[in-house]
Design a protein around this motif. Structure first.
Motif, PDB file in Angstrom:
ATOM      1  N   VAL A  64       0.825  -1.209   0.000  1.00 17.07           N
ATOM      2  CA  VAL A  64       0.000   0.000   0.000  1.00 17.07           C
ATOM      3  C   VAL A  64       0.861   1.261   0.000  1.00 17.07           C
ATOM      4  CG1 VAL A  64      -0.237   0.111   2.532  1.00 17.07           C
ATOM      5  CG2 VAL A  64      -2.015   1.086   1.060  1.00 17.07           C
ATOM      6  N   VAL A  65       2.024   1.201   0.627  1.00 16.61           N
ATOM      7  CA  VAL A  65       2.925   2.368   0.657  1.00 16.61           C
ATOM      8  C   VAL A  65       3.487   2.616  -0.738  1.00 16.61           C
ATOM      9  CG1 VAL A  65       5.034   3.345   1.626  1.00 16.61           C
ATOM     10  CG2 VAL A  65       3.494   2.009   3.084  1.00 16.61           C
ATOM     11  N   GLY A  66       3.978   1.564  -1.389  1.00 16.13           N
ATOM     12  CA  GLY A  66       4.503   1.703  -2.738  1.00 16.13           C
ATOM     13  C   GLY A  66       3.448   2.190  -3.713  1.00 16.13           C
ATOM     14  N   TYR A  67       2.219   1.719  -3.531  1.00 13.07           N
ATOM     15  CA  TYR A  67       1.119   2.127  -4.398  1.00 13.07           C
ATOM     16  C   TYR A  67       0.892   3.638  -4.308  1.00 13.07           C
ATOM     17  CZ  TYR A  67      -3.770   2.787  -5.788  1.00 13.07           C
ATOM     18  OH  TYR A  67      -4.932   3.249  -6.351  1.00 13.07           O
ATOM     19  N   HIS A  68       0.820   4.168  -3.112  1.00 16.35           N
ATOM     20  CA  HIS A  68       0.585   5.609  -2.946  1.00 16.35           C
ATOM     21  C   HIS A  68       1.805   6.424  -3.394  1.00 16.35           C
ATOM     22  CE1 HIS A  68      -3.375   5.806  -1.061  1.00 16.35           C
ATOM     23  NE2 HIS A  68      -3.073   4.668  -0.470  1.00 16.35           N
ATOM     24  N   LEU A  69       3.004   5.883  -3.181  1.00 15.85           N
ATOM     25  CA  LEU A  69       4.204   6.581  -3.645  1.00 15.85           C
ATOM     26  C   LEU A  69       4.215   6.639  -5.173  1.00 15.85           C
ATOM     27  CD1 LEU A  69       6.927   7.922  -3.205  1.00 15.85           C
ATOM     28  CD2 LEU A  69       7.957   5.650  -2.957  1.00 15.85           C
ATOM     29  N   ALA A  70       3.831   5.561  -5.816  1.00 18.56           N
ATOM     30  CA  ALA A  70       3.767   5.539  -7.287  1.00 18.56           C
ATOM     31  C   ALA A  70       2.761   6.564  -7.801  1.00 18.56           C
ATOM     32  CB  ALA A  70       3.409   4.143  -7.777  1.00 18.56           C
ATOM     33  N   ARG A  71       1.612   6.653  -7.158  1.00 17.80           N
ATOM     34  CA  ARG A  71       0.600   7.636  -7.557  1.00 17.80           C
ATOM     35  C   ARG A  71       1.126   9.061  -7.410  1.00 17.80           C
ATOM     36  NH1 ARG A  71      -4.819   6.315  -7.998  1.00 17.80           N
ATOM     37  NH2 ARG A  71      -5.373   8.319  -7.084  1.00 17.80           N
ATOM     38  N   ALA A  72       1.887   9.293  -6.344  1.00 19.14           N
ATOM     39  CA  ALA A  72       2.476  10.621  -6.142  1.00 19.14           C
ATOM     40  C   ALA A  72       3.490  10.928  -7.244  1.00 19.14           C
ATOM     41  CB  ALA A  72       3.126  10.709  -4.764  1.00 19.14           C
ATOM     42  N   HIS A  73       4.284   9.931  -7.623  1.00 17.38           N
ATOM     43  CA  HIS A  73       5.240  10.128  -8.721  1.00 17.38           C
ATOM     44  C   HIS A  73       4.508  10.453 -10.025  1.00 17.38           C
ATOM     45  CE1 HIS A  73       9.041   9.416  -6.856  1.00 17.38           C
ATOM     46  NE2 HIS A  73       8.800   8.165  -6.525  1.00 17.38           N
ATOM     47  N   ILE A  90       5.514  -5.003  -6.075  1.00 19.50           N
ATOM     48  CA  ILE A  90       4.853  -6.251  -6.475  1.00 19.50           C
ATOM     49  C   ILE A  90       5.775  -7.440  -6.244  1.00 19.50           C
ATOM     50  CG2 ILE A  90       3.948  -7.523  -8.472  1.00 19.50           C
ATOM     51  CD1 ILE A  90       2.962  -4.760  -9.526  1.00 19.50           C
ATOM     52  N   ALA A  91       7.077  -7.237  -6.445  1.00 15.18           N
ATOM     53  CA  ALA A  91       8.035  -8.326  -6.226  1.00 15.18           C
ATOM     54  C   ALA A  91       8.039  -8.789  -4.768  1.00 15.18           C
ATOM     55  CB  ALA A  91       9.438  -7.879  -6.635  1.00 15.18           C
ATOM     56  N   THR A  92       7.874  -7.833  -3.837  1.00 15.01           N
ATOM     57  CA  THR A  92       7.895  -8.185  -2.421  1.00 15.01           C
ATOM     58  C   THR A  92       6.504  -8.457  -1.861  1.00 15.01           C
ATOM     59  OG1 THR A  92       7.863  -5.820  -1.855  1.00 15.01           O
ATOM     60  CG2 THR A  92      10.005  -6.891  -1.955  1.00 15.01           C
ATOM     61  N   ASN A  93       5.487  -7.881  -2.490  1.00 12.89           N
ATOM     62  CA  ASN A  93       4.113  -8.068  -2.016  1.00 12.89           C
ATOM     63  C   ASN A  93       3.182  -8.281  -3.210  1.00 12.89           C
ATOM     64  OD1 ASN A  93       1.751  -8.101  -0.569  1.00 12.89           O
ATOM     65  ND2 ASN A  93       1.883  -6.020   0.196  1.00 12.89           N
ATOM     66  N   PRO A  94       3.279  -9.468  -3.844  1.00 13.23           N
ATOM     67  CA  PRO A  94       2.530  -9.710  -5.081  1.00 13.23           C
ATOM     68  C   PRO A  94       1.018  -9.733  -4.893  1.00 13.23           C
ATOM     69  CG  PRO A  94       3.583 -11.724  -4.307  1.00 13.23           C
ATOM     70  CD  PRO A  94       4.110 -10.619  -3.460  1.00 13.23           C
ATOM     71  N   GLU A  95       0.548  -9.837  -3.663  1.00 11.38           N
ATOM     72  CA  GLU A  95      -0.886  -9.919  -3.433  1.00 11.38           C
ATOM     73  C   GLU A  95      -1.558  -8.555  -3.328  1.00 11.38           C
ATOM     74  OE1 GLU A  95      -1.771 -12.460  -0.165  1.00 11.38           O
ATOM     75  OE2 GLU A  95      -1.023 -14.256  -1.161  1.00 11.38           O
ATOM     76  N   HIS A  96      -0.774  -7.474  -3.431  1.00  7.10           N
ATOM     77  CA  HIS A  96      -1.407  -6.149  -3.379  1.00  7.10           C
ATOM     78  C   HIS A  96      -2.021  -5.849  -4.743  1.00  7.10           C
ATOM     79  CE1 HIS A  96      -1.691  -1.689  -2.966  1.00  7.10           C
ATOM     80  NE2 HIS A  96      -2.163  -2.080  -1.796  1.00  7.10           N
ATOM     81  N   VAL A  97      -3.319  -6.045  -4.839  1.00  2.00           N
ATOM     82  CA  VAL A  97      -4.032  -5.982  -6.110  1.00  2.00           C
ATOM     83  C   VAL A  97      -3.912  -4.619  -6.778  1.00  2.00           C
ATOM     84  CG1 VAL A  97      -6.328  -6.135  -7.173  1.00  2.00           C
ATOM     85  CG2 VAL A  97      -5.650  -7.783  -5.407  1.00  2.00           C
ATOM     86  N   GLU A  98      -4.096  -3.546  -5.999  1.00  2.00           N
ATOM     87  CA  GLU A  98      -4.105  -2.192  -6.566  1.00  2.00           C
ATOM     88  C   GLU A  98      -2.786  -1.857  -7.257  1.00  2.00           C
ATOM     89  OE1 GLU A  98      -5.103  -2.992  -3.593  1.00  2.00           O
ATOM     90  OE2 GLU A  98      -7.224  -2.400  -3.473  1.00  2.00           O
TER      91      GLU A  98
END
Length: 219
Positions: A64-73, A90-98
């Protein structure tokens, strides 16, 4: 309470509450994510990136942290950094769907349909009825020229779509790409059989008739 204040655009009030949280738990994930949302809402995207980058160092495997950071980028116009962050996440947390959905969407926009398809395939194997994932996967297959595969996915959707006319319209557009106008017409007519006034199906049928110079039928 802070989230409610953010929803009401009472950012100063929300930040005061977040300050109390940070005094007790300096690396609280939810609080930092909410703080970054405040920065984004205020147009301070750089500060949001800094906040989320710091948080990602504490929780490197949290999707979830990487997802929001990507959106900010993305808001900064830095698609490359967004893709890099999402791929690591995704490599470390492949189950994060978003994260997978966002990476696929970015890849399609940038013309990297193969990457989009590779990202979505394992996701759809785990969640075969995920609507947004299916839509993106179909778009990726069409971009790759894999029209039979795309049509197959849509036909599976139709089996479970009930009285939703949209999948029939989508199948019709794929069949048109395959130069199968008669089959496409049947799909559009099937959509109208479910919803007689459905504008997308009517528009596609008109366009199909015009392409074949069947002006009376179009009229």
């Amino acid at each position: 309470l802070a989230a409610i204040s953010v929803a009401e655009k009472k950012y100063a009030e929300a930040e005061a509450m977040l300050k109390e949280i940070f005094a007790r738990d300096a690396t609280n994930v939810e609080a930092h994510l909410l703080h970054s949302q405040i920065y984004v809402a205020k147009g301070e995207t750089k500060k949001a990136v800094e906040e989320l980058t710091g948080l990602s160092k504490h929780y490197p495997g949290l999707g979830v942290v990487g997802y929001h950071l990507a959106r900010a980028h993305l808001l900064e116009g830095k698609a490359e950094q967004a893709v890099e962050v999402l791929q690591k996440g995704i490599a470390t947390n492949p189950e994060h769907v978003e994260s997978s959905l966002l990476l696929a969407e970015i890849s399609l926009r940038r013309g990297h349909a193969e990457l989009a398809a590779r990202t979505l395939l394992p996701l759809l194997q785990q969640y075969p009825t995920l609507a947004q994932g299916q839509s993106l996967f179909i778009a990726a297959l069409r971009a790759l020229g894999r029209f039979d595969d795309a049509a197959g996915v849509v036909r599976e959707q139709i089996k479970h779509s009930g009285k939703n006319p949209q999948p029939h319209v989508l199948l019709g557009s794929i069949l048109r790409q395959q130069k199968k106008p008669d089959d496409a017409r049947k799909s559009y007519e099937a959509a109208l059989g479910l919803a007689p006034d459905f504008p997308p199906a009517i528009g596609e049928l008109i366009d199909l008739e015009l392409a074949e110079k069947n002006f009376a039928a179009a009229m």
